[in-house]
Design a protein around this motif. Sequence first.
Motif, PDB file in Angstrom:
ATOM      1  N   ARG A  34       0.830  -1.192   0.000  1.00 53.28           N
ATOM      2  CA  ARG A  34       0.000   0.000   0.000  1.00 53.28           C
ATOM      3  C   ARG A  34       0.868   1.247   0.000  1.00 53.28           C
ATOM      4  NH1 ARG A  34      -3.863   0.320   4.697  1.00 53.28           N
ATOM      5  NH2 ARG A  34      -3.051  -1.696   5.303  1.00 53.28           N
ATOM      6  N   LYS A  35       1.920   1.177   0.807  1.00 51.19           N
ATOM      7  CA  LYS A  35       2.811   2.331   0.888  1.00 51.19           C
ATOM      8  C   LYS A  35       3.442   2.596  -0.479  1.00 51.19           C
ATOM      9  CE  LYS A  35       7.402   3.355   1.697  1.00 51.19           C
ATOM     10  NZ  LYS A  35       8.663   2.681   1.587  1.00 51.19           N
ATOM     11  N   LYS A  36       3.818   1.503  -1.136  1.00 49.63           N
ATOM     12  CA  LYS A  36       4.424   1.690  -2.450  1.00 49.63           C
ATOM     13  C   LYS A  36       3.428   2.296  -3.419  1.00 49.63           C
ATOM     14  CE  LYS A  36       7.751  -2.055  -2.415  1.00 49.63           C
ATOM     15  NZ  LYS A  36       7.925  -3.455  -2.770  1.00 49.63           N
ATOM     16  N   ALA A  37       2.199   1.819  -3.324  1.00 47.18           N
ATOM     17  CA  ALA A  37       1.187   2.339  -4.246  1.00 47.18           C
ATOM     18  C   ALA A  37       0.933   3.816  -3.991  1.00 47.18           C
ATOM     19  CB  ALA A  37      -0.112   1.543  -4.096  1.00 47.18           C
ATOM     20  N   ILE A  38       0.851   4.158  -2.709  1.00 43.56           N
ATOM     21  CA  ILE A  38       0.623   5.557  -2.378  1.00 43.56           C
ATOM     22  C   ILE A  38       1.777   6.407  -2.887  1.00 43.56           C
ATOM     23  CG2 ILE A  38       0.519   7.188  -0.472  1.00 43.56           C
ATOM     24  CD1 ILE A  38      -1.068   5.227   1.072  1.00 43.56           C
ATOM     25  N   LYS A  39       2.974   5.958  -2.619  1.00 46.70           N
ATOM     26  CA  LYS A  39       4.146   6.734  -3.025  1.00 46.70           C
ATOM     27  C   LYS A  39       4.204   6.853  -4.541  1.00 46.70           C
ATOM     28  CE  LYS A  39       8.995   7.312  -2.342  1.00 46.70           C
ATOM     29  NZ  LYS A  39       9.556   7.099  -3.672  1.00 46.70           N
ATOM     30  N   LEU A  40       3.913   5.748  -5.199  1.00 42.85           N
ATOM     31  CA  LEU A  40       3.987   5.780  -6.653  1.00 42.85           C
ATOM     32  C   LEU A  40       2.972   6.750  -7.229  1.00 42.85           C
ATOM     33  CD1 LEU A  40       5.130   4.598  -9.246  1.00 42.85           C
ATOM     34  CD2 LEU A  40       3.428   2.827  -9.116  1.00 42.85           C
ATOM     35  N   SER A  41       1.756   6.683  -6.694  1.00 42.87           N
ATOM     36  CA  SER A  41       0.754   7.592  -7.228  1.00 42.87           C
ATOM     37  C   SER A  41       1.100   9.037  -6.909  1.00 42.87           C
ATOM     38  CB  SER A  41      -0.634   7.243  -6.711  1.00 42.87           C
ATOM     39  OG  SER A  41      -0.606   6.990  -5.331  1.00 42.87           O
ATOM     40  N   ALA A  42       1.697   9.255  -5.741  1.00 42.08           N
ATOM     41  CA  ALA A  42       2.093  10.625  -5.414  1.00 42.08           C
ATOM     42  C   ALA A  42       3.185  11.110  -6.362  1.00 42.08           C
ATOM     43  CB  ALA A  42       2.572  10.708  -3.969  1.00 42.08           C
ATOM     44  N   ASP A  43       4.154  10.231  -6.624  1.00 41.14           N
ATOM     45  CA  ASP A  43       5.236  10.623  -7.528  1.00 41.14           C
ATOM     46  C   ASP A  43       4.730  10.889  -8.926  1.00 41.14           C
ATOM     47  OD1 ASP A  43       7.748   8.439  -6.054  1.00 41.14           O
ATOM     48  OD2 ASP A  43       7.122  10.481  -5.579  1.00 41.14           O
ATOM     49  N   LEU A  44       3.845  10.023  -9.377  1.00 41.92           N
ATOM     50  CA  LEU A  44       3.314  10.214 -10.714  1.00 41.92           C
ATOM     51  C   LEU A  44       2.483  11.481 -10.794  1.00 41.92           C
ATOM     52  CD1 LEU A  44       2.383   6.623 -11.799  1.00 41.92           C
ATOM     53  CD2 LEU A  44       3.903   8.180 -12.960  1.00 41.92           C
ATOM     54  N   ALA A  45       1.735  11.743  -9.747  1.00 42.88           N
ATOM     55  CA  ALA A  45       0.940  12.975  -9.735  1.00 42.88           C
ATOM     56  C   ALA A  45       1.858  14.185  -9.803  1.00 42.88           C
ATOM     57  CB  ALA A  45       0.083  13.022  -8.468  1.00 42.88           C
ATOM     58  N   MET A  46       2.936  14.130  -9.037  1.00 45.16           N
ATOM     59  CA  MET A  46       3.880  15.239  -9.041  1.00 45.16           C
ATOM     60  C   MET A  46       4.490  15.417 -10.423  1.00 45.16           C
ATOM     61  SD  MET A  46       7.121  15.707  -6.531  1.00 45.16           S
ATOM     62  CE  MET A  46       8.031  14.281  -7.031  1.00 45.16           C
ATOM     63  N   ALA A  47       4.863  14.291 -11.028  1.00 41.20           N
ATOM     64  CA  ALA A  47       5.495  14.381 -12.339  1.00 41.20           C
ATOM     65  C   ALA A  47       4.522  14.875 -13.399  1.00 41.20           C
ATOM     66  CB  ALA A  47       6.063  13.021 -12.740  1.00 41.20           C
ATOM     67  N   SER A  48       3.300  14.402 -13.317  1.00 42.29           N
ATOM     68  CA  SER A  48       2.348  14.808 -14.350  1.00 42.29           C
ATOM     69  C   SER A  48       1.897  16.242 -14.136  1.00 42.29           C
ATOM     70  CB  SER A  48       1.140  13.880 -14.356  1.00 42.29           C
ATOM     71  OG  SER A  48       0.373  14.080 -13.188  1.00 42.29           O
ATOM     72  N   ALA A  49       1.953  16.719 -12.907  1.00 43.20           N
ATOM     73  CA  ALA A  49       1.585  18.111 -12.687  1.00 43.20           C
ATOM     74  C   ALA A  49       2.585  19.051 -13.325  1.00 43.20           C
ATOM     75  CB  ALA A  49       1.480  18.390 -11.181  1.00 43.20           C
ATOM     76  N   ARG A  50       3.775  18.571 -13.562  1.00 46.76           N
ATOM     77  CA  ARG A  50       4.756  19.366 -14.271  1.00 46.76           C
ATOM     78  C   ARG A  50       4.579  19.266 -15.767  1.00 46.76           C
ATOM     79  NH1 ARG A  50       6.458  23.185 -13.524  1.00 46.76           N
ATOM     80  NH2 ARG A  50       8.675  23.370 -13.251  1.00 46.76           N
ATOM     81  N   ASP A  51       3.702  18.388 -16.174  1.00 50.70           N
ATOM     82  CA  ASP A  51       3.257  18.357 -17.559  1.00 50.70           C
ATOM     83  C   ASP A  51       4.370  18.058 -18.551  1.00 50.70           C
ATOM     84  OD1 ASP A  51       0.733  20.443 -19.130  1.00 50.70           O
ATOM     85  OD2 ASP A  51       0.857  18.336 -18.647  1.00 50.70           O
ATOM     86  N   GLY A  52       5.336  17.314 -18.106  1.00 47.89           N
ATOM     87  CA  GLY A  52       6.358  16.893 -19.043  1.00 47.89           C
ATOM     88  C   GLY A  52       7.322  17.978 -19.461  1.00 47.89           C
ATOM     89  N   ARG A  53       7.376  19.041 -18.683  1.00 48.79           N
ATOM     90  CA  ARG A  53       8.254  20.129 -19.084  1.00 48.79           C
ATOM     91  C   ARG A  53       9.671  19.956 -18.558  1.00 48.79           C
ATOM     92  NH1 ARG A  53       5.118  24.700 -16.881  1.00 48.79           N
ATOM     93  NH2 ARG A  53       3.219  23.521 -17.058  1.00 48.79           N
ATOM     94  N   THR A  54       9.795  19.135 -17.558  1.00 48.76           N
ATOM     95  CA  THR A  54      11.135  18.959 -17.000  1.00 48.76           C
ATOM     96  C   THR A  54      11.607  17.540 -17.239  1.00 48.76           C
ATOM     97  OG1 THR A  54      10.091  18.453 -14.898  1.00 48.76           O
ATOM     98  CG2 THR A  54      10.907  20.673 -15.209  1.00 48.76           C
TER      99      THR A  54
END
Lengths: 187, 347
Positions: A34-54
């Motif tokens: 569960r922790k991994k899933a939470i972390k993964l979704s948080a990381d992906l959310a963070m990355a996608s919020a940057r919209d692929g610019r970095t």
Amino acid sequence: MASPSSFKQELLKKWVLGLQSCCSMAKDMGISERKKAIKLSADLAMASARDGRTCWSRAVIANASKQNESKILVQKILGSECERLVKASSIGFSSCNKRFTSKRILRRSCSSLRRIRRSAPKRVQASSIAKRMVKKRTQLLKGLVPGGESMDEFSLIEETLDYIISLRAQIDVMRCLADASERLKSQ
Amino acid sequence: MAAFSYQQPTFLLDSAMLPNSPVKMPGLFEFGLGLGLGDINATCFPYFPPQPLPESSIDNLDTSKNVILSDNEPSMTQKQRSYSSSLVVGLESGDQVTQDETQKMDKRKKKKNGDGSCSNFAESSKDVREGKSKRQRKCSSASKDAEEDKRRADKKVGEEAPTGYIHVRARRGQATDSHSLAERVRREKISERMKMLQGLVPGCDKITGKAHMLDEIINYVRSLQSQVEFLSMKLASASPIFYDFGADLDASLPKPPVNLAPPPTTQSTQASCASEPTAFMDSTTSFSTRNNYPILDSSIAAGFLEQGQRPNADAFPQKNGNLLWDVENQIRSFNHQSNFNTFCSFQ
């Protein structure tokens, strides 16, 4: 033009999306999963919020989309832009890697030539020590920042800047959620 | 010296030097990243600074590599006027101060005129340093140099616009071949970014060496990542709420008692992190039933975020930070069975 709070809002929205999808998938997960899933979704959310610019965000997305378990999560979180971002990430990644490997080959050949020409210096200069220290630490930093292996020094520093800011935002959001859940529970 | 050299480039950089200033870096390095990437958007990631900075200036940074703040021109022209008057006085007296004024005049002129070229920033920063090195010369030559600089600046302004090369002046006593100049530009770019990082990473104000700075940066990134891990672990074990958005929860979900390892402590763990283990232990007690919670929407998200922003001492600007301790108190007395939307209506 995004303000910090709107970035965080977007992060939270996407994270919640991810949590919904990953936790509806398997309710009997162990705590570490569960922790991994939470972390993964948080990381992906963070990355996608940057919209692929970095570069680092693209690296995170590329890594996640490579693994089979997280592909569905990637699709959910990225939503409509999923295909575009994944393609961009993989393309950018491969080109960066090619550039990096070709540079590495060049550097190695040059350094081997240089070694043959020069004789071994008897005294080690302070500047070379300093350079080695900096180089070591740059390598460490490259290991820390996602996608950092294939970056030169200048872009590495810029990516680190952006990454630090996004990490802070992510921590803020996660902390908010954790605090809120605690307070609600304590009632 | 530092104040002088950082006066000129942008207000963003200026406030980056201030401690606890909000972070405006992302807006700046958007353009740097756009070089190899092909899709520079005008959208960026600026934070609202405490001082009133016109938003469009950040756009300017994004779209071109210039540091021209065209929206700041009214203020600039005022300064120009004041500087010109002082310049006249200074030239007559032959004072060393005129060096500074001239340099500033030159910079502002270039800022006004050079539009599409990408060289102004590098050039102006070179002028700053050139001005400094000139201070070391004798006073008598000061006025002459000031005039020469002005003339050179006028010439260059005409040349810059069509070329778009990075013009760098070699300093006195330095190599002038293209390699070392390019090397110097690169090094200065890097040191600029390092200074930005210095403003971002806490406790780095007094560190001057690159290796030390990198050490601190590495430690900070590690600590941030470990915080993320810890928070995700906390969320994973703390509540089933996040797993059942939009669905009813079972009356008592059987949760095994969780033995948690203490959070990974790094050197730079923030104080707030230390308080979390205690809070976390409290949360491992059994939880009561919850009714269904509506799916979080953006208003709820905003409420959560603003609620949590208050305790954070981070560098993010907290515009609404003051308003939501009230909300928090209301949450405490909030009945968990009622709707989240009423909670959001407090905003």
